[in-house]
Design an enzyme around this catalytic site. Structure first.
Site, PDB file in Angstrom:
ATOM      1  N   CYS A  35      12.638  81.491   8.209  1.00 30.49           N
ATOM      2  CA  CYS A  35      13.072  81.650   9.617  1.00 30.49           C
ATOM      3  C   CYS A  35      11.872  81.796  10.543  1.00 30.49           C
ATOM      4  O   CYS A  35      11.926  82.550  11.537  1.00 30.49           O
ATOM      5  CB  CYS A  35      14.013  82.839   9.793  1.00 30.49           C
ATOM      6  SG  CYS A  35      15.517  82.711   8.844  1.00 30.49           S
ATOM      7  N   LYS A  47      17.358  95.809   4.813  1.00 31.10           N
ATOM      8  CA  LYS A  47      15.959  95.636   4.389  1.00 31.10           C
ATOM      9  C   LYS A  47      15.328  96.964   3.998  1.00 31.10           C
ATOM     10  O   LYS A  47      14.154  97.022   3.635  1.00 31.10           O
ATOM     11  CB  LYS A  47      15.144  94.990   5.516  1.00 31.10           C
ATOM     12  CG  LYS A  47      15.559  93.543   5.781  1.00 31.10           C
ATOM     13  CD  LYS A  47      14.662  92.899   6.783  1.00 31.10           C
ATOM     14  CE  LYS A  47      15.228  91.587   7.291  1.00 31.10           C
ATOM     15  NZ  LYS A  47      15.162  90.491   6.329  1.00 31.10           N
ATOM     16  N   ASP A  90      10.014  94.231  17.107  1.00 35.61           N
ATOM     17  CA  ASP A  90      10.829  93.853  15.957  1.00 35.61           C
ATOM     18  C   ASP A  90      10.274  94.629  14.755  1.00 35.61           C
ATOM     19  O   ASP A  90       9.230  94.284  14.209  1.00 35.61           O
ATOM     20  CB  ASP A  90      10.737  92.335  15.736  1.00 35.61           C
ATOM     21  CG  ASP A  90      11.559  91.890  14.531  1.00 35.61           C
ATOM     22  OD1 ASP A  90      12.011  92.754  13.763  1.00 35.61           O
ATOM     23  OD2 ASP A  90      11.724  90.670  14.360  1.00 35.61           O
ATOM     24  N   GLN A  97      10.410  94.445   9.503  1.00 35.01           N
ATOM     25  CA  GLN A  97       9.560  94.446   8.307  1.00 35.01           C
ATOM     26  C   GLN A  97       8.589  95.633   8.302  1.00 35.01           C
ATOM     27  O   GLN A  97       7.758  95.740   7.408  1.00 35.01           O
ATOM     28  CB  GLN A  97       8.755  93.134   8.204  1.00 35.01           C
ATOM     29  CG  GLN A  97       9.608  91.890   8.037  1.00 35.01           C
ATOM     30  CD  GLN A  97      10.288  91.794   6.671  1.00 35.01           C
ATOM     31  OE1 GLN A  97       9.984  92.544   5.744  1.00 35.01           O
ATOM     32  NE2 GLN A  97      11.224  90.867   6.539  1.00 35.01           N
ATOM     33  N   HIS A 130       9.956  85.759  13.776  1.00 31.34           N
ATOM     34  CA  HIS A 130      11.180  85.335  13.095  1.00 31.34           C
ATOM     35  C   HIS A 130      12.073  84.709  14.177  1.00 31.34           C
ATOM     36  O   HIS A 130      12.060  85.151  15.325  1.00 31.34           O
ATOM     37  CB  HIS A 130      11.839  86.580  12.515  1.00 31.34           C
ATOM     38  CG  HIS A 130      13.019  86.340  11.637  1.00 31.34           C
ATOM     39  ND1 HIS A 130      14.258  85.993  12.131  1.00 31.34           N
ATOM     40  CD2 HIS A 130      13.171  86.404  10.297  1.00 31.34           C
ATOM     41  CE1 HIS A 130      15.112  85.854  11.135  1.00 31.34           C
ATOM     42  NE2 HIS A 130      14.479  86.097   9.997  1.00 31.34           N
TER      43      HIS A 130
HETATM   44  N1  PLP Z   1      12.873  89.958  12.218  1.00 31.88           N
HETATM   45  C1  PLP Z   1      12.192  89.892  11.078  1.00 31.88           C
HETATM   46  C2  PLP Z   1      10.695  90.077  11.118  1.00 31.88           C
HETATM   47  C3  PLP Z   1      12.836  89.630   9.880  1.00 31.88           C
HETATM   48  O1  PLP Z   1      12.144  89.541   8.752  1.00 31.88           O
HETATM   49  C4  PLP Z   1      14.238  89.435   9.898  1.00 31.88           C
HETATM   50  C5  PLP Z   1      14.969  89.097   8.645  1.00 31.88           C
HETATM   51  O2  PLP Z   1      14.455  88.451   7.784  1.00 31.88           O
HETATM   52  C6  PLP Z   1      14.915  89.547  11.115  1.00 31.88           C
HETATM   53  C7  PLP Z   1      14.208  89.806  12.256  1.00 31.88           C
HETATM   54  C8  PLP Z   1      16.407  89.372  11.202  1.00 31.88           C
HETATM   55  O3  PLP Z   1      17.056  90.344  10.447  1.00 31.88           O
HETATM   56  P1  PLP Z   1      18.641  90.234  10.234  1.00 31.88           P
HETATM   57  O4  PLP Z   1      18.888  88.869   9.681  1.00 31.88           O
HETATM   58  O5  PLP Z   1      18.935  91.340   9.269  1.00 31.88           O
HETATM   59  O6  PLP Z   1      19.251  90.428  11.562  1.00 31.88           O
END
Ligand code: PLP
Length: 445
Positions: free
Chosen positions: A400, A260, A234, A237, A157
């Site tokens: 993203c 999430k 990270d 998910q 992401h």
């Molecule tokens: N990393 C992953 C794998 C994500 O799916 C997301 C959000 O879609 C993020 C990071 C970023 O999360 P946030 O926008 O809540 O900071």
């Protein structure tokens, strides 16, 4: 809340923490009653919410926790001496302990952030400050210099990519990227060459937000720790969908976003191994993170408060703890088993359709209930629009993750993502909806 939730009603009759039976249809339907938004209609159809990968829905227990805090305990934490301030501080710290237990960490290792993006930036800026010589001798081991390398992957992401691009630009370090194969799987053979004695940090996603597959984190950690590099996971998910134990995975940092995982927006968390947080200079500075302040110098509190400058997001933290209580009442192993069933049903249903390509369908790894697909000749926005008219909410675009899409030869895709409240019937309706979309556009062509 005083009235029992559906989650409590279905909570493990066998009582065993290792109960990993998928949720039954009846249990899913019982759970759905806890989520007011799932009782609504969109475009004349009952809402079928298949966008939990972007943000999840909230049960009454979470909505009530935030409201109850605001209406009975609202005060700034770690500042006031009055009763309300003391009580607010207590529930705020209890919420931190709840997050820590959920991921297998100590509460001193959990830092509140606004979301996962801020948590990743916190680490990147702390390393950047260490590289400027801030943090003294303790931070010396975190210093990045020209010639050092940061490693990430082609499937990240943007939140787990751009902060490392910026850190590399600020420090003179080089960013290296583990590539993917044609199916989207990480090239571990290349990773073994890329991760070497110059590597200082490896940043990798646990579960891809596009492919839905669980990455082989243990293999990456072994490669990184083998050369003395740190690992940032990270877990955006994975934390909502799988049992997560940061110590068992042996990662050095992990990040998650509350919204999430049934929680509110505006709250996330950073896990950092205690000795690393102790060595790290702060990212944001100001009130609440200090011990002594003079006009030209200041001394900082130990972690986690060192990284929590300014007035904190208290009602959101309390509501996230309520979300975690809800998830653990249902049982993370049961949620993971349910989503594995939905994920397989989704992938098998979609990949059997003429002209549909499921990204990463061939990767032989466990998956959560998330799949992205491309429909030949039909733009993802048209697919999403058609499904929306049927009351089915999906995500369209690059999610993203532009480098991943580019690598797989598409500019955008349609993503369906499930959660504990998603029924098999909703997955089937999505597949029927995609068939109807194809039929509509082909007939019109
Ligand atoms: N990393 C992953 C794998 C994500 O799916 C997301 C959000 O879609 C993020 C990071 C970023 O999360 P946030 O926008 O809540 O900071």
């Amino acid at each position: 809340m005083s009235s029992p939730t559906a989650a409590q009603a279905i909570a493990r009759p066998s009582g065993g923490p290792l109960d990993d039976r998928p949720l039954t249809d009846a249990e899913v339907h019982a759970l759905r009653i806890d989520f007011p938004i799932l009782q609504t209609e969109v475009n004349g159809h009952p809402l079928s919410y298949l966008d939990s990968g972007a943000t999840s829905q909230r049960p009454f227990a979470v909505l009530d926790a935030e409201r109850t805090f605001a209406s009975t305990l609202n005060a700034a934490v770690h500042r006031g001496a009055h009763t309300l301030a003391a009580e607010a501080t207590e529930v705020f710290e209890d919420a931190r302990a709840t997050v820590a237990r959920f991921i297998g960490a100590d509460e001193s290792e959990v830092v509140w952030t606004s979301n996962a993006t801020e948590a990743i930036n916190l680490v990147a800026y702390a390393l950047s400050n260490a590289s400027l010589g801030r943090g003294g001798a303790a931070a010396e081991r975190l210093r990045l210099r020209e010639g050092d390398e940061i490693v990430t992957t082609e499937m990240e992401h943007h939140a787990n990519l751009i902060p490392w691009q910026e850190l590399a630009a600020r420090t003179g370090a080089t960013l290296r990227v583990i590539p993917l194969d044609d199916d989207g799987a990480l090239r571990l053979d290349v990773a073994a060459d890329l991760i070497g004695e110059r590597t200082r940090l490896v940043a990798v996603t646990h579960v891809s937000n596009v492919l839905g597959v669980v990455n082989p984190v243990e293999d990456i950690v072994a490669l990184a720790h083998g050369v003395g590099a740190l690992v940032l996971l990270d877990a955006c998910q994975s934390a909502p969908h799988l049992p997560l134990d940061v110590r068992a995975l042996d990662v050095d940092f992990a990040v998650l976003s509350g919204h999430k995982m049934l929680g509110p927006t505006g709250i996330g968390a950073l896990y950092g191994r205690r000795e690393l947080l102790e060595a790290m200079p702060p990212f944001l500075t100001g009130g609440s993170m200090i011990t002594t302040v003079a006009t030209t110098t200041a001394e900082y509190l130990p972690p986690p408060q060192r990284f929590e400058a300014g007035t904190q997001r208290v009602s959101q933290a309390v509501a996230l703890a309520a979300a975690i209580d809800y998830l653990t009442t249902v049982g993370m192993p049961r949620i993971a088993a349910h989503e594995a069933v939905l994920g397989r049903r989704l992938v098998e249903g979609l990949r059997g359709m003429d002209g549909v390509r499921v990204l990463g369908a061939g990767i032989d790894r466990p998956r959560v209930g998330l799949a992205s697909f491309d429909v030949e000749g039909i733009h993802a926005h048209d697919v999403g629009q058609f499904l929306d008219d049927l009351g089915i909410a999906v995500r369209v675009g690059h999610h993203c993750a532009q480098p991943l899409h580019r690598r797989l030869g598409v500019t955008s895709s349609t993503r369906a993502s499930t959660y504990l409240y998603t029924s098999e019937a909703e997955v089937d309706a999505l597949i029927d909806g995609v068939a109807a979309t194809i039929d509509f556009f082909r007939r019109g062509a």
